[in-house]
Each structure stands twice: as structure tokens, then as C-alpha cells.
Design a protein around this motif. Structure first.
Motif, PDB file in Angstrom:
ATOM      1  N   UNK A 222     -61.849 -40.032  29.830  1.00 42.99           N
ATOM      2  CA  UNK A 222     -62.585 -41.257  30.139  1.00 42.99           C
ATOM      3  C   UNK A 222     -63.498 -41.662  28.985  1.00 42.99           C
ATOM      4  N   UNK A 223     -63.959 -42.909  29.059  1.00 42.73           N
ATOM      5  CA  UNK A 223     -64.976 -43.426  28.142  1.00 42.73           C
ATOM      6  C   UNK A 223     -65.964 -44.227  28.973  1.00 42.73           C
ATOM      7  N   UNK A 224     -67.249 -44.018  28.732  1.00 42.43           N
ATOM      8  CA  UNK A 224     -68.297 -44.769  29.413  1.00 42.43           C
ATOM      9  C   UNK A 224     -69.036 -45.633  28.409  1.00 42.43           C
ATOM     10  N   UNK A 225     -69.425 -46.818  28.843  1.00 42.06           N
ATOM     11  CA  UNK A 225     -70.213 -47.684  27.993  1.00 42.06           C
ATOM     12  C   UNK A 225     -71.131 -48.542  28.828  1.00 42.06           C
ATOM     13  N   UNK A 226     -72.243 -48.958  28.228  1.00 44.22           N
ATOM     14  CA  UNK A 226     -73.191 -49.824  28.917  1.00 44.22           C
ATOM     15  C   UNK A 226     -73.328 -51.106  28.113  1.00 44.22           C
ATOM     16  N   UNK A 227     -73.162 -52.233  28.783  1.00 42.57           N
ATOM     17  CA  UNK A 227     -73.177 -53.517  28.108  1.00 42.57           C
ATOM     18  C   UNK A 227     -74.572 -54.023  27.800  1.00 42.57           C
ATOM     19  N   UNK A 228     -74.658 -55.050  26.975  1.00 42.88           N
ATOM     20  CA  UNK A 228     -75.939 -55.614  26.563  1.00 42.88           C
ATOM     21  C   UNK A 228     -76.706 -56.200  27.734  1.00 42.88           C
ATOM     22  N   UNK A 229     -76.035 -56.481  28.832  1.00 44.90           N
ATOM     23  CA  UNK A 229     -76.704 -56.964  30.039  1.00 44.90           C
ATOM     24  C   UNK A 229     -76.894 -55.857  31.073  1.00 44.90           C
ATOM     25  N   UNK A 230     -76.636 -54.627  30.653  1.00 45.29           N
ATOM     26  CA  UNK A 230     -76.892 -53.490  31.533  1.00 45.29           C
ATOM     27  C   UNK A 230     -75.740 -53.052  32.392  1.00 45.29           C
ATOM     28  N   UNK A 231     -74.573 -53.660  32.249  1.00 45.03           N
ATOM     29  CA  UNK A 231     -73.419 -53.287  33.073  1.00 45.03           C
ATOM     30  C   UNK A 231     -72.807 -51.977  32.589  1.00 45.03           C
ATOM     31  N   UNK A 232     -72.551 -51.082  33.539  1.00 50.67           N
ATOM     32  CA  UNK A 232     -71.884 -49.821  33.231  1.00 50.67           C
ATOM     33  C   UNK A 232     -70.378 -49.994  33.389  1.00 50.67           C
ATOM     34  N   UNK A 233     -69.628 -49.579  32.375  1.00 51.74           N
ATOM     35  CA  UNK A 233     -68.172 -49.649  32.401  1.00 51.74           C
ATOM     36  C   UNK A 233     -67.594 -48.235  32.380  1.00 51.74           C
ATOM     37  N   UNK A 234     -66.562 -48.017  33.187  1.00 47.45           N
ATOM     38  CA  UNK A 234     -65.805 -46.770  33.156  1.00 47.45           C
ATOM     39  C   UNK A 234     -64.383 -47.108  32.712  1.00 47.45           C
ATOM     40  N   UNK A 235     -63.938 -46.473  31.636  1.00 46.83           N
ATOM     41  CA  UNK A 235     -62.580 -46.641  31.128  1.00 46.83           C
ATOM     42  C   UNK A 235     -61.834 -45.331  31.338  1.00 46.83           C
ATOM     43  N   UNK A 236     -60.614 -45.406  31.843  1.00 44.62           N
ATOM     44  CA  UNK A 236     -59.784 -44.220  32.047  1.00 44.62           C
ATOM     45  C   UNK A 236     -58.567 -44.285  31.146  1.00 44.62           C
ATOM     46  N   UNK A 237     -58.341 -43.231  30.380  1.00 44.70           N
ATOM     47  CA  UNK A 237     -57.196 -43.237  29.465  1.00 44.70           C
ATOM     48  C   UNK A 237     -55.884 -43.276  30.247  1.00 44.70           C
ATOM     49  N   UNK A 238     -54.958 -44.115  29.803  1.00 47.15           N
ATOM     50  CA  UNK A 238     -53.675 -44.245  30.496  1.00 47.15           C
ATOM     51  C   UNK A 238     -52.718 -43.138  30.050  1.00 47.15           C
TER      52      UNK A 238
END
Length: 238
Positions: A222-238
Motif C-alpha cells: 500500500x501507499x498512504x498520502x495526505x492531500x493539501x486539503x487534508x484528505x487521506x488517500x489509501x492506494x493498494x498495489x494491483x
């Protein structure tokens, strides 16, 4: 279609910290571009990075993030990108993401782990990825099938949302962008105008857009990131 004019702010936005605790094999890069890598080199580098990151004297140090990764995935998968979660469940996801930051690689932007194909199973602001297509009104007409992101070496990002319009017409919105490393944790992507496909009809609309993301955790899953507006994103490798 009224919703077609909405710009899909896909997947990348940002802010958060990344405390690395393991030594890894990373790629050398300039401030603005990643070094040229072919697919073979990327795969070899990923293998080296993963191997280096798990080769610790105490196996429990690796088990901790693995357990957290499993927990966060169990909470976000099959939730329509987070739409189906209630406030308390979003809070639980945020707490797990906060804990995972303690296990983030040093200089994650330089890691070859960023390259590859990713699903986007979760955003703390479910309407953030996809713009109008994912808004409350947009979801009445566009049923999201999949949200994906591909990061290709050295600096290409491709975001895509596939959907069914009005219950029978297949469509997709895609964006192609150029990635720039701002520092060892932050990336910026400048996207070209979105491309909309609806059945056999294709069109471009809008103009360029740019987003920033701070990588707060990344591994082979996985990869986690937080956007400039505070949104948390979860990415899962395919």
C-alpha cells in the motif's frame, strides 16, 4: 451533461509527516525529475528495497506494520472509496494511518516502490477523487466501477475512473500528468486536460490542473498520502 464539466481532482492532494525507521536502498534523483528507469530496473530496485526494509534483527518490527496494513485494508476495501463508512469508521482509518507513519521509509519519494499500478480504495473525503463524478449528485448518474492510478518511471502519472452512466452506458475519465519531486516526501503532479469517454464518444474538456501529495507510508502493498486539503488517500498495489 451538466456533470461532465466538473474537473475530476483525481487522487493527489496533500500534508503529513513521515518518520523513517529503517534503512533502505533508494534511487538517486534530482530535485525536479526522477532518473530514467525501465520496468526491469524498477522491479529489481523494488525487490532490493523490500528486502532491505524487512531485514531487521527483530521480526516483530516488521510484523507491526504488516498488521496495521492488514487492518487498514480490511476497513477500506469494498466501501465505494469510503462513501459507505460512517464518521467513527473514518476516524479508525485515520488512527491506523497515523500509526503507520512511524514505519515510513526514509525519503519515500526516492523509493522505486512508488512506481506501478495502484487501486484507490479509499479517500477520507469520498467526493474528492473524481470531482463531480463522485459528488452526491454525480453518483446518482455515474456508478463508479474502479479508480486507478499508474505511476511510470521516470515521471508519468495516469489516473482513471471507470463508471457506468445511467445504469447502462460504460464510460471513463482519465488524466495524464507529469510528476515532480518537491522534496523527499512531497510530490507535485501537473495534469493535462481530462479526457472523457462515454460509449463511443470521446472529448477533452477543462484545462490543466495540479495537485500535491505528501507520502506518509509506502511498502510493497500500500501507499498512504495526505492531500493539501487534508484528505487521506489509501492506494493498494494491483
Amino acid at each position: 451533461m451538466a456533470t461532465a464539466s466538473a474537473s475530476p481532482s483525481l487522487f493527489l492532494r496533500s500534508s503529513s509527516s513521515c518518520g523513517g525507521r529503517t534503512n533502505i536502498i533508494t534511487l538517486r534523483s534530482s530535485h525536479s525529475r526522477f532518473p530514467h528507469l525501465n520496468r526491469c530496473h524498477v522491479k529489481k530496485s523494488i525487490a532490493l528495497t523490500v528486502s532491505a526494509s524487512v531485514s531487521v534483527s527483530n521480526p516483530e518490527l516488521r510484523a507491526a506494520p504488516d498488521d496495521l496494513v492488514s487492518s487498514i485494508l480490511s476497513k477500506v476495501l469494498e466501501t465505494d472509496g469510503g462513501v459507505l463508512l460512517k464518521s467513527q469508521q473514518h476516524k479508525e482509518v485515520a488512527e491506523l494511518a497515523q500509526q503507520l507513519q512511524n514505519y515510513c521509509l526514509n525519503e519515500p519519494v526516492k523509493s522505486p516502490l512508488i512506481f506501478g499500478e495502484w487501486d484507490v480504495p479509499y479517500c477520507s473525503q469520498p467526493t474528492s477523487p473524481g470531482g463531480g463524478y463522485r459528488s452526491a449528485v454525480g453518483r446518482l448518474f455515474f456508478k463508479t466501477k474502479q479508480m486507478t492510478q499508474v505511476i511510470e518511471a521516470p515521471d508519468i502519472v495516469r489516473n482513471k475512473i471507470t463508471f457506468t452512466a445511467l445504469g447502462f452506458l460504460d464510460g471513463e475519465v482519465s488524466l495524464k500528468g507529469k510528476l515532480k519531486a518537491l522534496d523527499t516526501e512531497w510530490i507535485q503532479v501537473v495534469f493535462e486536460a481530462p479526457e472523457l469517454k462515454l460509449g463511443s464518444w470521446e472529448a477533452r474538456y477543462g484545462g490543466e490542473s495540479q495537485v500535491k501529495l505528501r507520502i506518509t507510508y509506502i511498502d510493497e502493498k500500500i501507499r498512504l498520502g495526505v492531500g493539501s486539503r487534508g484528505s487521506l488517500f489509501v492506494f493498494q498495489r494491483k
